[in-house]
Design an enzyme around this catalytic site. Structure first.
Site, PDB file in Angstrom:
ATOM      1  N   GLU A 105      -2.309  -2.552  -7.894  1.00 22.29           N
ATOM      2  CA  GLU A 105      -3.445  -2.766  -7.000  1.00 22.29           C
ATOM      3  C   GLU A 105      -3.807  -1.440  -6.347  1.00 22.29           C
ATOM      4  O   GLU A 105      -3.023  -0.501  -6.370  1.00 22.29           O
ATOM      5  CB  GLU A 105      -3.113  -3.831  -5.943  1.00 22.29           C
ATOM      6  CG  GLU A 105      -1.999  -3.448  -4.971  1.00 22.29           C
ATOM      7  CD  GLU A 105      -2.462  -2.617  -3.796  1.00 22.29           C
ATOM      8  OE1 GLU A 105      -3.638  -2.723  -3.393  1.00 22.29           O
ATOM      9  OE2 GLU A 105      -1.659  -1.820  -3.271  1.00 22.29           O
TER      10      GLU A 105
ATOM     11  N   SER B 257       0.841  -1.196   0.000  1.00 18.26           N
ATOM     12  CA  SER B 257       0.000   0.000   0.000  1.00 18.26           C
ATOM     13  C   SER B 257       0.883   1.256   0.000  1.00 18.26           C
ATOM     14  O   SER B 257       1.687   1.439  -0.907  1.00 18.26           O
ATOM     15  CB  SER B 257      -0.973  -0.027   1.188  1.00 18.26           C
ATOM     16  OG  SER B 257      -1.994   0.931   1.015  1.00 18.26           O
TER      17      SER B 257
ATOM     18  N   HIS C 139      -5.432  -5.425  -1.056  1.00 22.76           N
ATOM     19  CA  HIS C 139      -6.021  -5.093   0.236  1.00 22.76           C
ATOM     20  C   HIS C 139      -7.086  -6.077   0.721  1.00 22.76           C
ATOM     21  O   HIS C 139      -7.710  -5.824   1.752  1.00 22.76           O
ATOM     22  CB  HIS C 139      -6.620  -3.682   0.186  1.00 22.76           C
ATOM     23  CG  HIS C 139      -5.604  -2.586   0.199  1.00 22.76           C
ATOM     24  ND1 HIS C 139      -4.818  -2.289  -0.896  1.00 22.76           N
ATOM     25  CD2 HIS C 139      -5.224  -1.726   1.176  1.00 22.76           C
ATOM     26  CE1 HIS C 139      -4.018  -1.276  -0.601  1.00 22.76           C
ATOM     27  NE2 HIS C 139      -4.239  -0.916   0.653  1.00 22.76           N
TER      28      HIS C 139
END
Length: 308
Positions: free
Chosen positions: A210, A115, A275
């Protein structure tokens, strides 16, 4: 070409450090999740700023200088065999100018996170260090999924045993073909906002993308930014991971396909990278082979490093 450096595999009894380069960490979640790592025989030390908090901004784990100092201290301390990020969130970009990446890669060790941590993977991978995009030290839900936890363990302890980075969930073919190259990428938003900054490093090889909580038009905007900047010019293949909590999953998928299919590169979607609770760790910075028709992603471990 920058040589690839794979850190030495972990062993039971190794000590690891937990740092918080990004968002505020909940101590209760960290305590629960760390039990999974301790089950592997790892000794864990939480660095001072992880639970410190920021005086003005509640979304940050601590002051920028404190977070950067913790990262450096943990990395350069030879007691630690690996550095785990506690969580993502936001904050890494604020401290990048405080980090000497050449200093860090001179002491190879495993680095784990995803992330917002993409902003740290990017310059580390650009210097040849293989890092792990995967569940973090306070990721209770992700470490609680056996398949994801096992993948992370195997990458760190028995890297040569990992032969297909898509297994066990698999992926689906979007564009046929075979591609090889160093695996790079991560969080789409962080990659797009890196362009034009001192730590920007365009990939050359297979990329994984992502994100979370991004509406279709924002995914469109970020992919368009990457395309217009030439980010994909030396990309050989594309892995689309999870775009979690999008306002419209169908729209998100359509946007990704519409923006990227014209590149004609081997491409798969639906990889369990991102996630969701099942987050399969992958080694960024490592050469891989993407067979889009067979929907496999094979890590090409340097023989000596994988067995060290």
């Amino acid at each position: 070409m920058t040589s690839v450096v794979v850190p030495e595999r972990l062993r039971s009894g190794d000590r690891i450090a937990v740092v918080a380069p990004s968002g505020r960490v909940q101590g209760e979640r960290l305590d629960v999740a760390l039990e999974y790592l301790k089950e592997w025989g790892l000794e864990v030390e939480v660095m001072p700023s992880v639970l410190a908090g920021h005086e003005r901004f509640a979304y940050l784990a601590a002051e920028d200088k404190a977070r950067a100092a913790d990262l450096r201290d943990a990395w350069l301390d030879d007691r630690f065999a690996a550095v785990f990020c506690a969580r993502g969130g936001y904050g890494v970009q604020r401290m990048l100018e405080l980090v000497d990446f050449d200093e860090l890669v001179a002491v190879p060790k495993w680095f784990v996170g995803f992330s917002d941590i993409t902003a740290l993977h990017e310059p580390l991978n650009a210097r040849g260090l293989v890092t792990v995009h995967g569940p973090m030290a306070a990721a209770v839900e992700q470490l609680g999924v056996e398949e994801g936890r096992t993948r992370l363990h195997d990458l760190l302890f028995e890297p040569a045993s990992v032969t297909d980075l898509f297994a066990p969930r698999g992926a689906r073919t979007l564009v046929d073909g075979v591609a090889e190259g160093v695996l790079r990428g991560g969080n789409l938003a962080l990659l797009a906002t890196s362009i034009g900054t001192p730590t920007y490093a365009a990939p050359a090889g297979v990329v994984v993308l992502e994100d979370v909580s991004e509406q279709g038009y924002r995914i469109d905007r970020m992919l368009t930014q990457l395309l217009r900047s030439g980010w994909f010019d030396r990309v050989t293949g594309i892995v689309v991971g999870d775009f979690s909590e999008s306002d419209d999953q169908g729209l998100a998928a359509d946007v990704v396909l519409e923006r990227l299919e014209p590149l004609g590169l081997p491409m798969v979607a639906g990889a369990a990278i991102g996630h969701e609770d099942l987050n399969l760790a992958v080694p960024l910075g490592l050469p891989v082979r993407l067979d889009a028709a067979a929907a496999t992603l094979t890590p090409l471990w340097p023989g000596a490093a994988a067995g060290s």
